[in-house]
Scaffold this motif. Structure first.
Motif, mmCIF file in Angstrom:
data_model
loop_
_atom_site.group_PDB
_atom_site.id
_atom_site.type_symbol
_atom_site.label_atom_id
_atom_site.label_comp_id
_atom_site.label_asym_id
_atom_site.label_seq_id
_atom_site.Cartn_x
_atom_site.Cartn_y
_atom_site.Cartn_z
ATOM 1 N N LYS A 111 61.439 7.252 60.401
ATOM 2 C CA LYS A 111 60.760 6.431 59.388
ATOM 3 C C LYS A 111 59.336 6.944 59.139
ATOM 4 O O LYS A 111 58.859 6.942 58.005
ATOM 5 N N ASP A 112 58.672 7.416 60.199
ATOM 6 C CA ASP A 112 57.327 7.979 60.028
ATOM 7 C C ASP A 112 57.388 9.214 59.125
ATOM 8 O O ASP A 112 56.548 9.396 58.237
ATOM 9 N N TRP A 113 58.381 10.079 59.377
ATOM 10 C CA TRP A 113 58.527 11.268 58.530
ATOM 11 C C TRP A 113 58.765 10.861 57.077
ATOM 12 O O TRP A 113 58.192 11.433 56.169
ATOM 13 N N LEU A 114 59.644 9.887 56.878
ATOM 14 C CA LEU A 114 59.937 9.438 55.520
ATOM 15 C C LEU A 114 58.700 8.845 54.859
ATOM 16 O O LEU A 114 58.487 9.031 53.656
ATOM 17 N N TYR A 115 57.889 8.164 55.643
ATOM 18 C CA TYR A 115 56.645 7.615 55.090
ATOM 19 C C TYR A 115 55.768 8.749 54.568
ATOM 20 O O TYR A 115 55.212 8.664 53.462
ATOM 21 N N ILE A 116 55.655 9.822 55.369
ATOM 22 C CA ILE A 116 54.862 10.983 54.947
ATOM 23 C C ILE A 116 55.464 11.585 53.663
ATOM 24 O O ILE A 116 54.757 11.874 52.696
ATOM 25 N N ILE A 117 56.794 11.741 53.640
ATOM 26 C CA ILE A 117 57.446 12.363 52.480
ATOM 27 C C ILE A 117 57.279 11.499 51.232
ATOM 28 O O ILE A 117 56.910 11.989 50.163
ATOM 29 N N VAL A 118 57.524 10.190 51.355
ATOM 30 C CA VAL A 118 57.433 9.299 50.192
ATOM 31 C C VAL A 118 56.011 9.304 49.630
ATOM 32 O O VAL A 118 55.813 9.392 48.410
ATOM 33 N N THR A 119 55.010 9.254 50.506
ATOM 34 C CA THR A 119 53.629 9.241 49.995
ATOM 35 C C THR A 119 53.254 10.615 49.418
ATOM 36 O O THR A 119 52.472 10.685 48.465
ATOM 37 N N ASP A 120 53.813 11.706 49.967
ATOM 38 C CA ASP A 120 53.614 13.025 49.338
ATOM 39 C C ASP A 120 54.158 13.020 47.914
ATOM 40 O O ASP A 120 53.517 13.524 46.990
ATOM 41 N N GLU A 121 55.371 12.492 47.729
ATOM 42 C CA GLU A 121 55.977 12.516 46.386
ATOM 43 C C GLU A 121 55.155 11.674 45.407
ATOM 44 O O GLU A 121 54.997 12.033 44.241
ATOM 45 N N GLN A 122 54.625 10.573 45.904
ATOM 46 C CA GLN A 122 53.758 9.742 45.051
ATOM 47 C C GLN A 122 52.492 10.527 44.677
ATOM 48 O O GLN A 122 52.050 10.505 43.521
ATOM 49 N N LYS A 123 51.951 11.242 45.653
ATOM 50 C CA LYS A 123 50.776 12.106 45.416
ATOM 51 C C LYS A 123 51.114 13.183 44.377
ATOM 52 O O LYS A 123 50.322 13.440 43.466
ATOM 53 N N HIS A 124 52.319 13.780 44.504
ATOM 54 C CA HIS A 124 52.728 14.797 43.526
ATOM 55 C C HIS A 124 52.771 14.198 42.123
ATOM 56 O O HIS A 124 52.308 14.820 41.160
ATOM 57 N N ALA A 125 53.359 13.004 42.005
ATOM 58 C CA ALA A 125 53.444 12.355 40.693
ATOM 59 C C ALA A 125 52.040 12.135 40.126
ATOM 60 O O ALA A 125 51.798 12.388 38.940
ATOM 61 N N ASP A 126 51.117 11.698 40.964
ATOM 62 C CA ASP A 126 49.734 11.481 40.507
ATOM 63 C C ASP A 126 49.105 12.783 40.024
ATOM 64 O O ASP A 126 48.438 12.819 38.986
ATOM 65 N N ARG A 127 49.303 13.854 40.791
ATOM 66 C CA ARG A 127 48.679 15.131 40.404
ATOM 67 C C ARG A 127 49.311 15.698 39.130
ATOM 68 O O ARG A 127 48.602 16.225 38.272
ATOM 69 N N TYR A 128 50.635 15.577 39.014
ATOM 70 C CA TYR A 128 51.265 16.042 37.775
ATOM 71 C C TYR A 128 50.814 15.202 36.577
ATOM 72 O O TYR A 128 50.670 15.723 35.474
ATOM 73 N N ASN A 129 50.584 13.925 36.795
ATOM 74 C CA ASN A 129 50.046 13.079 35.720
ATOM 75 C C ASN A 129 48.696 13.579 35.273
ATOM 76 O O ASN A 129 48.388 13.608 34.066
ATOM 77 N N MET A 130 47.862 13.970 36.228
ATOM 78 C CA MET A 130 46.530 14.489 35.912
ATOM 79 C C MET A 130 46.657 15.784 35.108
ATOM 80 O O MET A 130 46.003 15.954 34.075
ATOM 81 N N LEU A 131 47.554 16.684 35.553
ATOM 82 C CA LEU A 131 47.746 17.946 34.828
ATOM 83 C C LEU A 131 48.297 17.681 33.425
ATOM 84 O O LEU A 131 47.880 18.317 32.451
ATOM 85 N N TYR A 132 49.218 16.707 33.321
ATOM 86 C CA TYR A 132 49.818 16.375 32.021
ATOM 87 C C TYR A 132 48.753 15.871 31.053
ATOM 88 O O TYR A 132 48.729 16.236 29.877
ATOM 89 N N SER A 133 47.861 15.027 31.579
ATOM 90 C CA SER A 133 46.872 14.396 30.701
ATOM 91 C C SER A 133 45.883 15.412 30.132
ATOM 92 O O SER A 133 45.275 15.167 29.089
ATOM 93 N N ARG A 134 45.712 16.570 30.767
ATOM 94 C CA ARG A 134 44.777 17.558 30.215
ATOM 95 C C ARG A 134 45.498 18.774 29.621
ATOM 96 O O ARG A 134 44.851 19.722 29.179
ATOM 97 N N ALA A 135 46.846 18.750 29.649
ATOM 98 C CA ALA A 135 47.598 19.921 29.133
ATOM 99 C C ALA A 135 47.649 19.910 27.605
ATOM 100 O O ALA A 135 47.571 18.851 26.989
#
Ligand SMILES: [Fe+2]
Ligand SMILES: [Fe+2]
Length: 135
Positions: A111-135
């Motif tokens: 569950k700890d590993w999954l917590y790390i993975i899920v929050t990474d994916e959320q972080k990825h979505a945030d960063r791609y949103n940032m890239l999208y907004s300036r593309a």
């Protein structure tokens, strides 16, 4: 073998395939990206390899066997911005899928590993949103 957990094992195998797919897709995005975006996407891609390894270890722990899911052939997006939009959809879908694995995982360390993975994916979505907004 966790014979009572066939659904969990299937989800983990599908997660390994999804991580390989994303890594392949992001390699193409890196090539299409402007110079200032490349390192951000490369870092996300490294996370996906780390996730693949974590899911692979979970698979082996649950089943006693090792499987290798190869990188698939992925078709390139129409253009960079479309690629970013599809990455955002993929990352947010991963959050939904992986939190089910988190809930079904039978051990706390998993569950700890999954917590790390899920929050990474959320972080990825945030960063791609940032890239999208300036593309
Ligand atoms: Fe991932
Ligand atoms: Fe991701």
């Amino acid at each position: 073998m966790y014979a009572d957990k066939p659904d969990l094992v299937r989800r983990i195998r599908e997660a390994m395939a999804a991580e390989q797919h994303d890594a392949a897709f992001y390699a193409m995005l890196v090539d299409m990206a402007p110079a200032e975006d490349k390192d951000i996407i490369k870092h996300i891609r490294e996370d996906e390899f780390k996730h693949y390894k974590m899911f692979s270890d979970m698979y082996t722990y649950l089943t006693g066997s090792y499987i290798n899911v190869p990188e698939p052939d992925v078709s390139p997006p129409k253009n960079y911005k479309e690629g970013l939009a599809s990455a955002i959809m993929g990352e947010t879908s991963a959050v939904e899928e992986y939190r089910i694995i988190l809930i079904e995982a039978p051990f706390w360390y998993m569950k700890d590993w999954l917590y790390i993975i899920v929050t990474d994916e959320q972080k990825h979505a945030d960063r791609y949103n940032m890239l999208y907004s300036r593309a």
